[in-house]
Design an enzyme around this catalytic site. Structure first.
Site, PDB file in Angstrom:
ATOM      1  N   LYS A 116       0.736  -1.164   0.169  1.00 21.48           N
ATOM      2  CA  LYS A 116      -0.003  -0.065  -0.174  1.00 21.48           C
ATOM      3  C   LYS A 116       0.761   1.305  -0.047  1.00 21.48           C
ATOM      4  O   LYS A 116       0.689   2.174  -0.569  1.00 21.48           O
ATOM      5  CB  LYS A 116      -1.029   0.063   1.483  1.00 21.48           C
ATOM      6  N   LYS A 158      -2.166   1.462   8.940  1.00 17.87           N
ATOM      7  CA  LYS A 158      -2.222   0.098   8.036  1.00 17.87           C
ATOM      8  C   LYS A 158      -1.095  -0.500   7.775  1.00 17.87           C
ATOM      9  O   LYS A 158      -0.076  -0.054   7.539  1.00 17.87           O
ATOM     10  CB  LYS A 158      -2.860   0.519   6.742  1.00 17.87           C
ATOM     11  N   GLY A 165      -9.012  -6.842   4.958  1.00 17.14           N
ATOM     12  CA  GLY A 165      -9.443  -6.100   6.047  1.00 17.14           C
ATOM     13  C   GLY A 165      -8.608  -6.181   7.524  1.00 17.14           C
ATOM     14  O   GLY A 165      -9.079  -5.889   8.524  1.00 17.14           O
ATOM     15  N   ARG A 300      -6.766  -7.770  -9.609  1.00 15.41           N
ATOM     16  CA  ARG A 300      -7.283  -9.200  -9.967  1.00 15.41           C
ATOM     17  C   ARG A 300      -8.891  -8.844 -10.501  1.00 15.41           C
ATOM     18  O   ARG A 300      -9.311  -7.768 -10.244  1.00 15.41           O
ATOM     19  CB  ARG A 300      -7.281  -9.971  -8.617  1.00 15.41           C
TER      20      ARG A 300
HETATM   21  P1  ADP Z   1      -7.719  -3.884   2.728  1.00 17.56           P
HETATM   22  O1  ADP Z   1      -6.632  -4.221   1.825  1.00 17.56           O
HETATM   23  O2  ADP Z   1      -7.902  -4.866   3.868  1.00 17.56           O
HETATM   24  O3  ADP Z   1      -9.193  -4.231   1.715  1.00 17.56           O
HETATM   25  P2  ADP Z   1      -8.220  -1.184   2.158  1.00 17.56           P
HETATM   26  O4  ADP Z   1      -7.077  -0.114   2.488  1.00 17.56           O
HETATM   27  O5  ADP Z   1      -8.745  -1.349   1.065  1.00 17.56           O
HETATM   28  O6  ADP Z   1      -7.729  -2.418   3.027  1.00 17.56           O
HETATM   29  O7  ADP Z   1      -9.435  -0.802   3.602  1.00 17.56           O
HETATM   30  C1  ADP Z   1     -10.354  -1.606   3.766  1.00 17.56           C
HETATM   31  C2  ADP Z   1     -11.362  -0.511   4.300  1.00 17.56           C
HETATM   32  O8  ADP Z   1     -11.099   0.058   5.588  1.00 17.56           O
HETATM   33  C3  ADP Z   1     -12.099   0.345   3.537  1.00 17.56           C
HETATM   34  O9  ADP Z   1     -13.085  -0.200   2.681  1.00 17.56           O
HETATM   35  C4  ADP Z   1     -12.576   1.356   4.462  1.00 17.56           C
HETATM   36  O10 ADP Z   1     -13.942   0.727   5.056  1.00 17.56           O
HETATM   37  C5  ADP Z   1     -11.811   1.300   5.685  1.00 17.56           C
HETATM   38  N1  ADP Z   1     -10.868   2.396   5.398  1.00 17.56           N
HETATM   39  C6  ADP Z   1      -9.766   2.275   4.984  1.00 17.56           C
HETATM   40  N2  ADP Z   1      -8.942   3.331   4.774  1.00 17.56           N
HETATM   41  C7  ADP Z   1      -9.760   4.121   5.576  1.00 17.56           C
HETATM   42  C8  ADP Z   1      -9.521   5.824   6.109  1.00 17.56           C
HETATM   43  N3  ADP Z   1      -8.428   6.370   5.939  1.00 17.56           N
HETATM   44  N4  ADP Z   1     -10.432   6.246   6.792  1.00 17.56           N
HETATM   45  C9  ADP Z   1     -11.736   5.546   7.175  1.00 17.56           C
HETATM   46  N5  ADP Z   1     -11.869   4.290   6.887  1.00 17.56           N
HETATM   47  C10 ADP Z   1     -10.827   3.842   5.940  1.00 17.56           C
HETATM   48  P1  ADP Z   2     -10.947  -6.240  -0.667  1.00 18.21           P
HETATM   49  O1  ADP Z   2      -9.352  -6.904  -1.395  1.00 18.21           O
HETATM   50  O2  ADP Z   2     -11.290  -5.041  -1.433  1.00 18.21           O
HETATM   51  O3  ADP Z   2     -11.608  -6.661   0.464  1.00 18.21           O
HETATM   52  P2  ADP Z   2     -12.738  -8.466  -1.967  1.00 18.21           P
HETATM   53  O4  ADP Z   2     -13.644  -8.512  -0.975  1.00 18.21           O
HETATM   54  O5  ADP Z   2     -12.982  -8.925  -3.394  1.00 18.21           O
HETATM   55  O6  ADP Z   2     -11.877  -7.318  -2.084  1.00 18.21           O
HETATM   56  O7  ADP Z   2     -12.170  -9.792  -1.321  1.00 18.21           O
HETATM   57  C1  ADP Z   2     -11.211  -9.777  -0.282  1.00 18.21           C
HETATM   58  C2  ADP Z   2     -10.159 -10.831  -0.199  1.00 18.21           C
HETATM   59  O8  ADP Z   2     -10.735 -11.921   0.586  1.00 18.21           O
HETATM   60  C3  ADP Z   2      -9.762 -11.322  -1.469  1.00 18.21           C
HETATM   61  O9  ADP Z   2      -8.434 -10.892  -1.752  1.00 18.21           O
HETATM   62  C4  ADP Z   2      -9.576 -12.632  -1.236  1.00 18.21           C
HETATM   63  O10 ADP Z   2      -8.510 -13.011  -0.952  1.00 18.21           O
HETATM   64  C5  ADP Z   2     -10.613 -12.950  -0.274  1.00 18.21           C
HETATM   65  N1  ADP Z   2     -11.715 -13.943  -0.396  1.00 18.21           N
HETATM   66  C6  ADP Z   2     -13.085 -13.347  -0.484  1.00 18.21           C
HETATM   67  N2  ADP Z   2     -13.721 -14.536  -0.648  1.00 18.21           N
HETATM   68  C7  ADP Z   2     -13.123 -15.428  -0.831  1.00 18.21           C
HETATM   69  C8  ADP Z   2     -13.525 -16.794  -1.372  1.00 18.21           C
HETATM   70  N3  ADP Z   2     -14.792 -16.969  -1.490  1.00 18.21           N
HETATM   71  N4  ADP Z   2     -12.400 -17.541  -1.447  1.00 18.21           N
HETATM   72  C9  ADP Z   2     -11.200 -17.415  -1.348  1.00 18.21           C
HETATM   73  N5  ADP Z   2     -10.843 -16.089  -0.922  1.00 18.21           N
HETATM   74  C10 ADP Z   2     -11.676 -15.023  -0.762  1.00 18.21           C
END
Ligand code: ADP
Ligand code: ADP
Ligand code: MG
Length: 679
Positions: A116, A158, A165, A300
């Site tokens: 990130k 982070k 998450g 992806r």
């Molecule tokens: P991940 O790789 O786990 O998906 P992200 O950076 O995409 O991490 O953040 C996941 C979630 O955390 C976001 O969808 C949002 O709900 C929350 N989030 C991330 N960054 C912020 C921020 N700067 N302020 C508030 N919420 C945040």
């Molecule tokens: P983000 O990375 O923004 O949270 P997604 O919600 O698309 O995006 O997926 C989160 C992560 O959770 C994916 O990168 C994947 O590794 C994992 N994941 C979610 N659902 C599944 C599944 N059914 N099988 C395997 N991995 C999953």
């Protein structure tokens, strides 16, 4: 186009990829772990290769084995799905070295977006707006503390290598920073093998809006509009929709351009998602004030891609296969448009009422909503309505080895209101028995004020908590009525037509009462069923009493009935597993435990010569006196309880030995009313 591809994944995404491949005439190879030997994704492919033990590290993450399997089966390309190897640049490189096409972006793009902090430095250079924060390489704790103080609280720490998450800590004040940093670093080291962190301003009441991008190997890149994924639990998506409510054409164009710039900065090819966090300083009713910031790019296909498919009428897996085989993007930006509104709900094996604890178990019953319109349509079309993407069948097990997602329900409508209504119906028609799921919770979210009004932000679930958790829309009276009715229906089906052999309390003379013991929401519950002279049934539980009527409806398993009770008429479906009756109807679903139903199945309990009161009440009259000879079924006494009269009949031929109460006496449940010498 390829002749044959290997799908290096499992579950719904492997099935999803296989479906498009089949439609395009591309042959497919599945890989599977021990736990998946009979999985749906294996059956969905033309051939399958066993790659190892159930734990992902022993199977789906063993990329040497997977590459060997591709070579041995003559596959030309590997689709990684999402999760597992999809964002592993070493795997993408290894595919290339083995002469296989990796159906995804170049390894260099995965690497550039993998961390990130580094991706933010790249995005800053490309002019993409970033959340105010610190993403430097210097990780000195004192410096991080100073940066957090400078950004201003609350901040979010982070893990730079984080995902899914995990590895995030919100910090409200300066004094808490050091401890939160240490714990975030610990989690990051354990989960991602690196403790590098970045710090961001914690955006208040933010929305998560992401842009789907697609690049080809000829240098073109388009965006396929946005998805709003603000409804989250534990920073993970629960509901996703497209388009984002309140999105203006101007903001969409700006975010689309920023996402394309982000993708082009890393020479992106294939499907990708640029995630933005969107600030709404004036609230959801003033979208014109929204400001967006880059969060991360997922290199992806994403779990929630079907909502984009629904509103664009496109098959994104087809685009992936075309682009990976060297074809140009099928459409240009100006050819793309949005039709209607789509929402996806992730059905997960979990217990929302217990902190969303993941659950495991067997899908004893797994019934999906009617998807025939979608299945008839060759691609998504607005007429398709409801789509289910899953990787399981009835009887399959959700094991602890993999993700807890059971299925995705995707609905499409002309408007958001129409999509919402369809989603609620589709959720009501989704019936799962055998493990805990979030289906009812999802219905509560969909029905909540915030979601219905599109008052979206990532705190929607905590804000609406009172309307989302510990809800039972079926209610006690209907649950009890359904459980009683299904018991009677089961008995009628299994016993002879001879009324004297029936166990359901029916007697030729007088009224009999039958007692049912239940456990409902952890509390014991007693119900009584009276058989009235006219053949009607009166069901009484606590202060609720009324006529119970039901008609069996055709069904393949379980019991389906048209049920009337307490002013309600519902089509109810039940399945009983051991003592638990699972009740489903349009209102919702619930469970009620029928405690040892058959052991209590007698009429007014007659143990030897004892005749006892089936319920607390008043003795109205005795029809006999001491010394009378009585025949089985002959009325002996009348009791009044729960606003009704009940006749106590002789359980067998015999002689009345003694009356133990007088008319007008109050008796408690189980009190002996008279002594009968049997025989
Ligand atoms: P991940 O790789 O786990 O998906 P992200 O950076 O995409 O991490 O953040 C996941 C979630 O955390 C976001 O969808 C949002 O709900 C929350 N989030 C991330 N960054 C912020 C921020 N700067 N302020 C508030 N919420 C945040
Ligand atoms: P983000 O990375 O923004 O949270 P997604 O919600 O698309 O995006 O997926 C989160 C992560 O959770 C994916 O990168 C994947 O590794 C994992 N994941 C979610 N659902 C599944 C599944 N059914 N099988 C395997 N991995 C999953
Ligand atoms: Mg993310």
């Amino acid at each position: 186009m390829f002749n044959k591809i290997l799908i290096a994944n499992r579950g719904e995404i492997a099935c999803r990829v296989a479906a498009t491949a089949r439609r395009l005439g591309v042959r497919t190879v599945a890989v599977y772990a021990d736990a998946d030997a009979r999985a749906k994704h294996v059956a969905a492919c033309d051939e399958a290769v066993h790659v190892g033990g159930s734990a992902p590290k022993d199977s789906y993450l063993r990329w040497e084995r997977i590459i060997e399997a591709a070579k041995a089966t003559g596959a030309q390309a590997i689709h990684p799905g999402y999760g597992f190897l999809s964002e592993n640049e070493a795997f993408a490189n290894a595919c290339a070295e083995a002469g296989l096409v990796f159906i995804g972006p170049p390894a260099s793009a995965i690497e550039a977006m993998g961390l990130k902090a580094e991706s933010k430095r790249l995005m800053e250079a490309a002019g993409v707006p970033l959340v105010p924060g610190y993403h430097g390489a210097d990780q000195d704790p004192a410096l991080l503390q100073r940066e957090a103080d400078r950004i201003g609280y609350p901040v979010l720490i982070k893990a730079s290598a984080g995902g899914g998450g995990k590895g995030m800590r919100a910090v409200d004040k300066s004094e808490d920073f050091a401890a939160a940093l240490a714990s975030c670093q610990r989690e990051a080291r354990n989960s991602f093998g690196s403790d590098a962190v970045l710090i961001e301003k914690y955006v208040q009441r933010p929305r998560h809006i992401e842009i789907q991008v697609f690049g080809d190997s000829h240098g073109d890149c388009v965006y396929l509009f946005e998805r709003d994924c603000s409804v989250q639990r534990r920073h993970q998506k629960v509901l996703e929709e497209a388009p984002a409510p309140g999105m203006t054409p101007e903001l969409r164009a700006q975010m689309g351009a920023a996402a394309v710039a982000a993708a082009q900065a890393v020479n992106y090819v294939g499907a990708g998602t640029v995630e933005f966090i969107v600030e709404q300083p004036e609230g959801y009713a003033h979208p014109e004030a929204m400001r967006f910031y880059f969060m991360e790019m997922n290199t992806r296909l994403q779990v929630e891609h079907p909502v984009t498919e629904a509103i664009t009428g496109l098959d994104l897996v087809e685009w992936q296969l075309r682009v990976a085989s060297g074809e140009p993007l099928p459409l240009k930006q100006q050819d793309l448009c949005i039709q209607g509104h789509a929402i996806e709900a992730r059905i997960c094996a979990e217990t929302p009422d217990n902190h969303f604890l993941p659950a495991t178990g067997t899908l004893t019953v797994y019934r999906k909503p009617d998807c025939t319109a979608f299945e008839r349509a060759s691609v998504n079309s607005p007429a398709a309505g409801v789509r289910v993407d899953d990787g399981v069948r009835e009887g399959d097990t959700i094991s602890p080895f993999y993700d807890s997602m059971v299925a995705k329900l995707i609905v499409h409508g002309a408007t958001r209101e129409e999509a919402l209504a369809r989603l609620d119906t589709a959720l009501a028609e989704t019936r799962i028995v055998g493990l805990q799921t979030n289906v009812q919770f999802l219905r509560h979210v969909v029905g909540s004020r915030s979601f219905a009004q599109a008052d979206l932000d990532t705190a929607l679930i905590p804000r609406e908590a009172a309307a989302l958790f510990h809800q039972d829309k079926v209610g006690r009276p209907l649950a009890v009525a359904a459980a009683v009715a299904q018991t009677l229906l089961a008995e009628r089906a299994s016993e002879s037509a001879d009324p004297f052999s029936r166990r359901d309390g029916w007697r030729p003379h007088g009224i009999t009462v039958r007692r049912f013991d239940f456990e409902y929401q952890g509390e014991p519950l007693l119900a009584h069923l009276s058989y009235l002279h006219d053949g009607a049934l009166q069901l009484t539980l606590g202060d609720v009493s009324g006529v119970l009527a039901f008609d069996a409806l055709p069904t393949d398993t379980g019991t389906r009935m048209d049920l009337h009770f307490n002013g309600q008429r519902q089509t109810v479906q039940t399945w009983q597993v051991d003592e638990t009756v699972h009740v489903f109807c349009a209102l919702g679903a619930t469970q009620i435990v029928a405690i040892d139903a058959l052991a209590h199945a007698g009429e007014a309990a007659a143990e030897g010569g004892r005749l006892t009161a089936p319920m607390p009440g008043k003795v109205v009259s005795f029809a006999v006196k001491a010394g009378d000879a009585v025949k089985k079924g002959q009325p002996l006494a009348v009791m009044e309880a729960m606003k009704m009269e009940h006749t106590i009949a002789a359980p067998a031929d015999g002689t009345v030995a003694e009356l133990l109460y007088a008319p007008g006496d109050q008796v408690s449940e189980g009190a002996e009313l008279l002594k009968l010498s049997v025989g």
